[in-house]
Design an enzyme around this catalytic site. Structure first.
Site, PDB file in Angstrom:
ATOM      1  N   ARG A  49      66.839 -24.857 -33.428  1.00  0.00           N
ATOM      2  CA  ARG A  49      66.325 -24.703 -32.069  1.00  0.00           C
ATOM      3  C   ARG A  49      66.089 -23.240 -31.728  1.00  0.00           C
ATOM      4  O   ARG A  49      65.083 -22.877 -31.109  1.00  0.00           O
ATOM      5  CB  ARG A  49      67.304 -25.308 -31.050  1.00  0.00           C
ATOM      6  CG  ARG A  49      67.495 -26.796 -31.167  1.00  0.00           C
ATOM      7  CD  ARG A  49      67.952 -27.415 -29.865  1.00  0.00           C
ATOM      8  NE  ARG A  49      69.035 -26.724 -29.219  1.00  0.00           N
ATOM      9  CZ  ARG A  49      70.321 -26.958 -29.427  1.00  0.00           C
ATOM     10  NH1 ARG A  49      70.679 -27.870 -30.309  1.00  0.00           N
ATOM     11  NH2 ARG A  49      71.256 -26.296 -28.769  1.00  0.00           N
ATOM     12  N   LYS A  50      67.043 -22.375 -32.086  1.00  0.00           N
ATOM     13  CA  LYS A  50      66.917 -20.963 -31.733  1.00  0.00           C
ATOM     14  C   LYS A  50      65.805 -20.285 -32.516  1.00  0.00           C
ATOM     15  O   LYS A  50      65.122 -19.386 -32.009  1.00  0.00           O
ATOM     16  CB  LYS A  50      68.258 -20.250 -31.933  1.00  0.00           C
ATOM     17  CG  LYS A  50      69.343 -20.804 -31.017  1.00  0.00           C
ATOM     18  CD  LYS A  50      68.846 -20.952 -29.575  1.00  0.00           C
ATOM     19  CE  LYS A  50      69.715 -21.856 -28.722  1.00  0.00           C
ATOM     20  NZ  LYS A  50      70.973 -21.289 -28.354  1.00  0.00           N
ATOM     21  N   TRP A  84      69.514 -29.042 -19.833  1.00  0.00           N
ATOM     22  CA  TRP A  84      68.871 -27.733 -19.977  1.00  0.00           C
ATOM     23  C   TRP A  84      68.208 -27.614 -21.334  1.00  0.00           C
ATOM     24  O   TRP A  84      67.068 -27.170 -21.449  1.00  0.00           O
ATOM     25  CB  TRP A  84      69.890 -26.602 -19.839  1.00  0.00           C
ATOM     26  CG  TRP A  84      70.645 -26.564 -18.570  1.00  0.00           C
ATOM     27  CD1 TRP A  84      70.381 -27.266 -17.427  1.00  0.00           C
ATOM     28  CD2 TRP A  84      71.818 -25.782 -18.309  1.00  0.00           C
ATOM     29  NE1 TRP A  84      71.317 -26.965 -16.468  1.00  0.00           N
ATOM     30  CE2 TRP A  84      72.212 -26.063 -16.979  1.00  0.00           C
ATOM     31  CE3 TRP A  84      72.555 -24.882 -19.068  1.00  0.00           C
ATOM     32  CZ2 TRP A  84      73.319 -25.458 -16.392  1.00  0.00           C
ATOM     33  CZ3 TRP A  84      73.667 -24.282 -18.484  1.00  0.00           C
ATOM     34  CH2 TRP A  84      74.046 -24.572 -17.171  1.00  0.00           C
ATOM     35  N   ASP A 222      83.757 -24.472 -20.155  1.00  0.00           N
ATOM     36  CA  ASP A 222      84.217 -23.115 -19.879  1.00  0.00           C
ATOM     37  C   ASP A 222      84.628 -22.945 -18.418  1.00  0.00           C
ATOM     38  O   ASP A 222      85.750 -22.540 -18.108  1.00  0.00           O
ATOM     39  CB  ASP A 222      83.090 -22.134 -20.213  1.00  0.00           C
ATOM     40  CG  ASP A 222      83.595 -20.897 -20.922  1.00  0.00           C
ATOM     41  OD1 ASP A 222      84.807 -20.759 -21.104  1.00  0.00           O
ATOM     42  OD2 ASP A 222      82.749 -20.063 -21.308  1.00  0.00           O
ATOM     43  N   ARG A 416      71.954 -18.586 -26.632  1.00  0.00           N
ATOM     44  CA  ARG A 416      72.431 -17.889 -27.825  1.00  0.00           C
ATOM     45  C   ARG A 416      71.315 -17.743 -28.855  1.00  0.00           C
ATOM     46  O   ARG A 416      70.584 -18.710 -29.094  1.00  0.00           O
ATOM     47  CB  ARG A 416      73.621 -18.658 -28.411  1.00  0.00           C
ATOM     48  CG  ARG A 416      74.802 -18.668 -27.445  1.00  0.00           C
ATOM     49  CD  ARG A 416      75.967 -19.460 -27.929  1.00  0.00           C
ATOM     50  NE  ARG A 416      75.758 -20.900 -27.855  1.00  0.00           N
ATOM     51  CZ  ARG A 416      76.719 -21.796 -28.050  1.00  0.00           C
ATOM     52  NH1 ARG A 416      77.944 -21.394 -28.325  1.00  0.00           N
ATOM     53  NH2 ARG A 416      76.472 -23.084 -27.965  1.00  0.00           N
TER      54      ARG A 416
END
Length: 463
Positions: A49-50, A84, A222, A416
């Site tokens: 994906r990145k 997202w 988180d 990221r």
């Protein structure tokens, strides 16, 4: 905006330099080895994906993609993706389909998903990068001119005074939760802490979790873990109900491997999230003993030979390290001891000559990495720790400005491995580190060995 980008034309960061120069109109050629180093900073499970996201950005700026030919189909798989990521992946798919002359392969359902995020004056989920990605994608599909123009006006309302654009509109909930733990550790009074707790309770979502900012619907492990810790240390009894609901939200996304993902059940577990959840769950005592033990087992399996962990949401390797060390020492067991020792050894062996720590091996010292490292050292007992703590604290204090804030480098990462800056986090984690150090040098312990806050008689935050 052009003036802002011009400041990065000669940036020491190769990717920043490439993107700034390309955006300003100069012909640029990507350096594949540098891009590979950049992409290696993202978790392995996000790799395809990145890579596709980076290729899409480069295509939009007129730079040849780093990868020859169409992207791997895995880059667009919706399996396990939270909302997202589904929208971001779909926008990237449209941009790269255009790059390869395959725009006709985009179906109406995918276009409808992109359109559904566009509302006048509102940035969907507070994420400007996704908002802009969607606008780029829709601009390639005829009939969306008005929607794109409207979306541009919405985006420009968030332009900063320096001319640049932020990645997200705000990160106020995450900052509030972490600041609450830091202020508690540093001895802030009851009115401040109670106000923070009230704010967090008001922001808790119907599913029991918290998102990074008000108005975003996607909760994450988180923020939820940090909020649990704050409510526990401020007044566990008064906040029993929201804590119980939040624990339920963590349980709902826990992986079969004992770890925790960032967002959604079924997504791959991550070391940073497992450590965050373990710290929150240790507040619940024996009731969550087995869950914490399983999370520590997961962390032990994920830990690298040098004591570090796979990339998380920070550019510093010490981010997950300090959280894992705290979780391990809050849950004394053979598993905990085996996990904590390599974390501590890594920090003790990697201190720079100026007393601080850098983001990665050989990197210059920065305040955030130093704060993370110092928190790790508060879990160490032995002859090495005092000297390392003293020089590390001296480095950290030397980074303080006249107004009390702390100077540091960009640390947060999202998506990221793209870095972004939240300046106040340097203040928060420096304060948290100093609070932990104060309690190490002047402990006030109960019979169970928990360090207690002097002003309020409750254990300090585990983060």
């Amino acid at each position: 905006m052009a003036d802002y980008l011009a400041r990065y034309r000669d940036s020491p960061e190769r990717l920043d330099r490439l993107l700034a120069r390309a955006a300003l109109g100069g012909h640029q050629v990507a350096d594949p080895p540098s891009l590979e180093v950049f992409l290696s900073q993202a978790p392995d499970f996000t790799g395809a994906r990145k890579r596709a996201l980076l290729d899409a950005v480069l295509h939009l700026l007129g730079v040849a993609p780093a990868t020859a030919g169409p992207p791997h189909p895995e880059a667009f798989s919706p399996r396990g993706l939270h909302p997202w990521a589904r929208v971001q992946v779909t926008a990237v798919k449209v941009v790269l389909a255009d790059a390869h002359g395959a725009l006709g392969d985009i179906n109406e359902g995918e276009v409808a998903l992109l359109r559904s995020t566009q509302h006048p004056g509102t940035v969907w989920e507070g994420n400007l990068l996704i908002h802009l990605s969607v606008l780029h994608a829709l601009s390639l599909i005829p009939g969306h001119e008005h929607l794109v123009a409207q979306g541009i006006r919405t985006a420009l309302a968030h332009q900063r005074p320096d001319g640049g654009m932020p990645f997200i509109c705000d990160e106020d909930t995450w900052v509030t939760a972490t600041a609450g733990l830091a202020l508690h550790a540093a001895g802030a009074g009851a009115p401040v802490l109670d106000a923070i707790a009230r704010r967090l309770v008001a922001l808790q979502q119907s599913g029991g979790g918290w998102s990074y900012t008000e108005g975003a619907e996607q909760s994450d492990v988180d923020c939820t873990s940090a909020a649990i810790e704050v409510l526990h240390v401020v007044d566990a009894r008064a906040h029993r109900a929201p804590i119980r609901r939040a624990i339920g939200a963590l349980r709902a996304v826990r992986g079969h491997d004992g770890g925790f993902p960032t967002y959604s059940a079924g997504a791959p577990s991550e070391a940073g999230m497992a450590a965050a959840a373990a710290n929150a769950l240790t507040t619940q005592g024996p009731a969550e003993h087995a869950t914490v033990e399983a999370a520590l087992d997961y962390l032990g399996a994920a830990q690298r030979a040098d004591g570090s962990f796979p990339p998380d949401w920070s550019s510093s390797r010490y981010h997950t390290v300090f959280r894992a060390a705290l979780a391990a020492t809050r849950h004394p067991s053979a598993v905990g001891h085996a996990l904590a020792r390599p974390c501590q050894a890594l920090v003790l062996d990697s201190q720079n000559s100026d007393g601080g720590w850098g983001r990665q091996d050989g990197a210059p010292s920065d305040a955030l990495s130093t704060a993370y490292a110092l928190i790790t050292l508060t879990t160490v007992t032995g002859p090495q720790a005092p000297a390392a703590v003293g020089t590390g604290a001296a480095y950290l204090l030397a980074q303080q400005r006249q107004n009390g804030s702390i100077r540091s480098v960009p640390d947060s990462i999202g998506p990221r491995p793209f870095p972004f800056t939240v300046p106040v986090l340097a203040d928060v984690f420096a304060l948290l580190a100093l609070g932990h150090l104060v309690h190490r040098t002047r402990p006030d312990t109960d019979r169970g060995g928990q360090v207690r806050h002097r002003a309020r008689g409750r254990p300090i935050g585990r983060m």
